[in-house]
Design an enzyme around this catalytic site. Structure first.
Site, mmCIF file in Angstrom:
data_model
loop_
_atom_site.group_PDB
_atom_site.id
_atom_site.type_symbol
_atom_site.label_atom_id
_atom_site.label_comp_id
_atom_site.label_asym_id
_atom_site.label_seq_id
_atom_site.Cartn_x
_atom_site.Cartn_y
_atom_site.Cartn_z
ATOM 1 N N SER A 177 52.936 -23.549 11.686
ATOM 2 C CA SER A 177 53.525 -24.652 12.254
ATOM 3 C C SER A 177 54.474 -24.965 11.457
ATOM 4 O O SER A 177 54.496 -25.091 10.300
ATOM 5 C CB SER A 177 52.481 -25.569 12.120
ATOM 6 O OG SER A 177 53.015 -26.706 12.734
ATOM 7 N N GLU A 178 55.802 -25.186 11.808
ATOM 8 C CA GLU A 178 57.143 -24.865 11.155
ATOM 9 C C GLU A 178 57.463 -25.969 10.237
ATOM 10 O O GLU A 178 58.274 -26.073 9.533
ATOM 11 C CB GLU A 178 58.284 -24.365 12.154
ATOM 12 C CG GLU A 178 58.636 -25.585 13.198
ATOM 13 C CD GLU A 178 57.976 -25.207 14.441
ATOM 14 O OE1 GLU A 178 56.922 -24.554 14.673
ATOM 15 O OE2 GLU A 178 58.492 -25.613 15.378
ATOM 16 N N ASN A 179 56.766 -27.156 10.424
ATOM 17 C CA ASN A 179 56.874 -28.191 9.494
ATOM 18 C C ASN A 179 56.175 -28.226 8.088
ATOM 19 O O ASN A 179 56.346 -28.684 7.151
ATOM 20 C CB ASN A 179 56.358 -29.593 9.986
ATOM 21 C CG ASN A 179 54.662 -29.501 10.455
ATOM 22 O OD1 ASN A 179 54.372 -28.318 10.967
ATOM 23 N ND2 ASN A 179 53.905 -30.629 10.014
#
Lengths: 234, 218, 218, 234
Positions: free
Chosen positions: C46-48
């Site tokens: 998840s790119e966060n």
């Protein structure tokens, strides 16, 4: 299902596929945090013509120095290569090619290699032999040079603890170049002192996430000290 | 008389400000840590990835995993942090280190510094010196003013390969403290008992001598 | 018949390999996680800043500090790691994520993808989509083959502003699975009961149809 | 001797010196890990004409959204700005300038700003509106665009725990952009949930070393959740 279990059985498995002429990135600073046993395995394998990227090149009889002695290294990319008589000899005789790279630029080149940044500008080295032949551009009124990323066929890394997923933490200043190297290898091999159970490492405290790690093995380490300096109790 | 190594370290130490993050190079700069004035707290950055270098360890506390950039065994002080080489040089290159003190073979009136390579002699590498001189806003080059043969090391143009171009503004030698301004050395202070004439004689690069040149006190 | 959203997710899930690190975009891609085949373990990025996204939390375990890139509350699975946005995109940009699955408005025969902006409508931003399409080696664009009005979304040239240029080689639509090769879509499989003729009619970009076009099985 | 004690007494002190027209970098992703109270303090101060760099812009009544409502923001640099009606209005009316930047490029631009890298090449955005007008260069057979570093007059950061030296750790995914932002501020202000005694944070586990931090304050946080998603016990 092997899933994300990165553990391998032997040092031979850990470096399977390493062959003549490849580029190997190695973690460590001086003799601190070096992948001792992976280096020894390269010696045992006898592969030749390697390009080795590492801040230093060990000492005569320990660390990467042993690969120099066996003439397995064709080219060395490093920031500092003192404390090594055999190194001197090969450099002077022209047997060994050396690309001296400022320490921070070396770290950043590998960080960039791992991060998919092909090139970046830095003020470091402008106006020096390091900057010769490199593109110069001014930013904020100051000249910078363009430096390119480094990646390797293999990255060899020394960690402290890891879980089977390949999540790694480093101990004290044995971290140094290891995370940069780990991210920049096509095949990244990590040797650690201890493999812990999944869940033991706090996710937000992992230095090298397992996505960067292909193979994992537990070793025992000599951890030779280069300069033993002490104080006496006051 | 020319400053001793200890006096040079002591002089630099008096330039430290409370709360400074400082990188000390090998040699005389390392000695600066011994002379931090009372009431002043500084944090030493070691470019292998340690901010907050402490004293050398007691024999029984030696740890191979805890070294400084000189590869000496050290300890971490309260408030220390430890990180990767990439992060360490992000700190340096990004100008977060307040003061860098390093040795030099030569400096010149353009602020160039040569400190890492003598052609014909074996080259061991620049280590982190090029990053440090390019990254810190405030650098003090610490060096002897002239060679034993009397040849000046403060030049109009460095003769040796550079470590950094146009990055030095402050120079402490065994004879004087000088700043580099508009293409000249400016004599700011002289070592106790050292005459302006001697400094003039031993400075090859353009030198401006103000009317008053205070003597250093120790 | 055209694939349902669930069937599209299921088809993509069958492309997963044991040990894959996968980034799933918002919408149908998110559903892929529900169909991971038995015996296969994948790790969701998840790119966060979360690698190893787990299930949604139980009500009592909700934690505002644990969210995914869609800003939903989530958990971390065994083997997870959490890091900064810079590190997260180093991972993505550096090609370490094995598979990225994302929705698209249009794709074309050059591998271009448009997925973030419709001029004249409000632009909310590209988020991480441009980084994802530029970073992953292996991307599957998941989309409807044509608009409700019957207009093809598989074009010879995207009409909308691009998310990435020349980066898509695999497209799953509700009608077919296609690969992009040498400036054309190649029809690799068709949805159960969907005719090659329908796919040809609804594909505006150059389309190569092999002699055999297997029907997907579920 | 204050030494390395970065603690300040009040939010007013924390943002002293912030003035009209400055650039403010703000950590957080959506509403997760945002410096709630520092944002509120900016609202209270009423400074105008700010350029704000942040992945998102809050929601209408929380986070950076409140500064939009008060028209304190002149320009927004972000990757995603949905979930905000006032934002839409100001964007459509031309009151607000917006520079949409891909999320990874945004993170890397701030990382570069903190690390003294003035510019770098990335494939992200090539051939898209983001790449328009930017220098293109091919590396490894693939076109890349040149992107420039971002720094700010102030960086506002939300941490979890810190010591008085300004060493900070983040909790779970509330880390996100915060370390990148922290490194790129001329004046970096961190608010945390808790200040711990020196020595409590393991040196090698610190996310943001104190060298990046100028001011430190403890706050209490609402931590609003944007999308509450749960599963039911199986």
């Amino acid at each position: 299902m092997k899933g994300f279990d990165k553990r391998v059985e032997s040092y031979a498995d850990a470096l399977a596929g390493l062959s003549d002429g490849m580029t190997v990135l190695a973690g460590g600073f001086g003799l601190c945090g070096i992948p001792e046993n992976l280096i020894e395995q390269i010696r045992v394998m006898g592969v030749k013509g390697l390009t080795v990227v590492s801040n230093n090149c060990g000492v005569d009889d320990f660390g990467l120095g042993v690969l120099l002695k066996d003439r397995q290294i064709r080219k060395m990319v490093a920031s500092y290569v003192g404390e090594n008589a055999e190194f001197e000899r090969q450099l002077m005789s022209g047997e060994l090619e050396v690309e001296l790279t400022p320490q921070g630029t070396l770290a950043e080149k590998m960080r960039a290699g791992g991060a998919g940044i092909p090139a970046f500008f830095t003020a470091t080295g402008y106006g020096t032999p390091v900057g010769e032949g490199k593109e110069v551009r001014e930013f904020n009124g100051r000249p910078h040079i363009l430096e390119h990323a480094i990646t390797g066929d293999f990255a060899i890394v020394k960690g402290w603890k890891a879980d089977r997923y390949g999540n790694v933490i480093y101990r004290h200043t044995a971290q140094n170049f290891n995370p940069c190297v780990a991210a920049a290898g096509r095949i990244t091999v990590v040797e650690v002192e201890k493999i812990v159970e999944p869940g033991e490492l706090e996710p937000s405290q992992i230095h090298t996430p397992g996505i960067y790690v292909d193979r994992l093995i537990v070793g025992s380490f000599e951890k030779r000290i280069e300069k033993r300096t002490v104080r006496t109790a006051a | 008389m020319a400053l001793s190594r200890e006096q040079m370290a002591q002089w630099v130490a008096n330039e430290l400000k409370d709360g400074d993050y400082v990188n000390l190079g090998i040699g005389i700069p390392t000695l600066v840590a011994n002379y931090v004035p009372p009431g002043i707290d500084v944090m030493l950055q070691s470019e292998n990835g340690l901010l907050g270098m402490g004293a050398f360890p007691l024999e029984q506390d030696i740890d191979a995993d805890m070294i400084n950039a000189g590869k000496q065994t050290v300890t971490a002080r309260a408030g220390a942090s430890i990180f990767s080489s990439a992060e360490s040089f992000a700190m340096i290159r990004g100008g977060h280190v307040d003061l860098t003190v390093l040795g030099a073979f030569e400096v010149d009136v353009e602020g160039n510094i040569a400190s890492w390579m003598i052609p014909g002699k074996l080259v061991k590498g620049m280590g982190g010196a090029m990053d440090l001189v390019a990254g810190a806003d405030n650098i003090i080059a610490v060096m002897t003013h002239a060679s034993k043969g009397g040849e000046s090391k403060l030049l109009s143009r460095c003769s040796l390969p550079l470590t950094g171009a146009g990055c030095i503004r402050r120079v402490l030698t065994d004879l004087a403290y000088l700043e580099i301004e508009d293409g000249a050395f400016v004599l700011k202070a002289r070592a106790p008992g050292v005459s302006v004439e001697e400094i003039v004689a031993k400075t090859a690069g353009a030198l401006r001598v103000p009317d008053e040149v205070p003597e250093m006190r120790f």
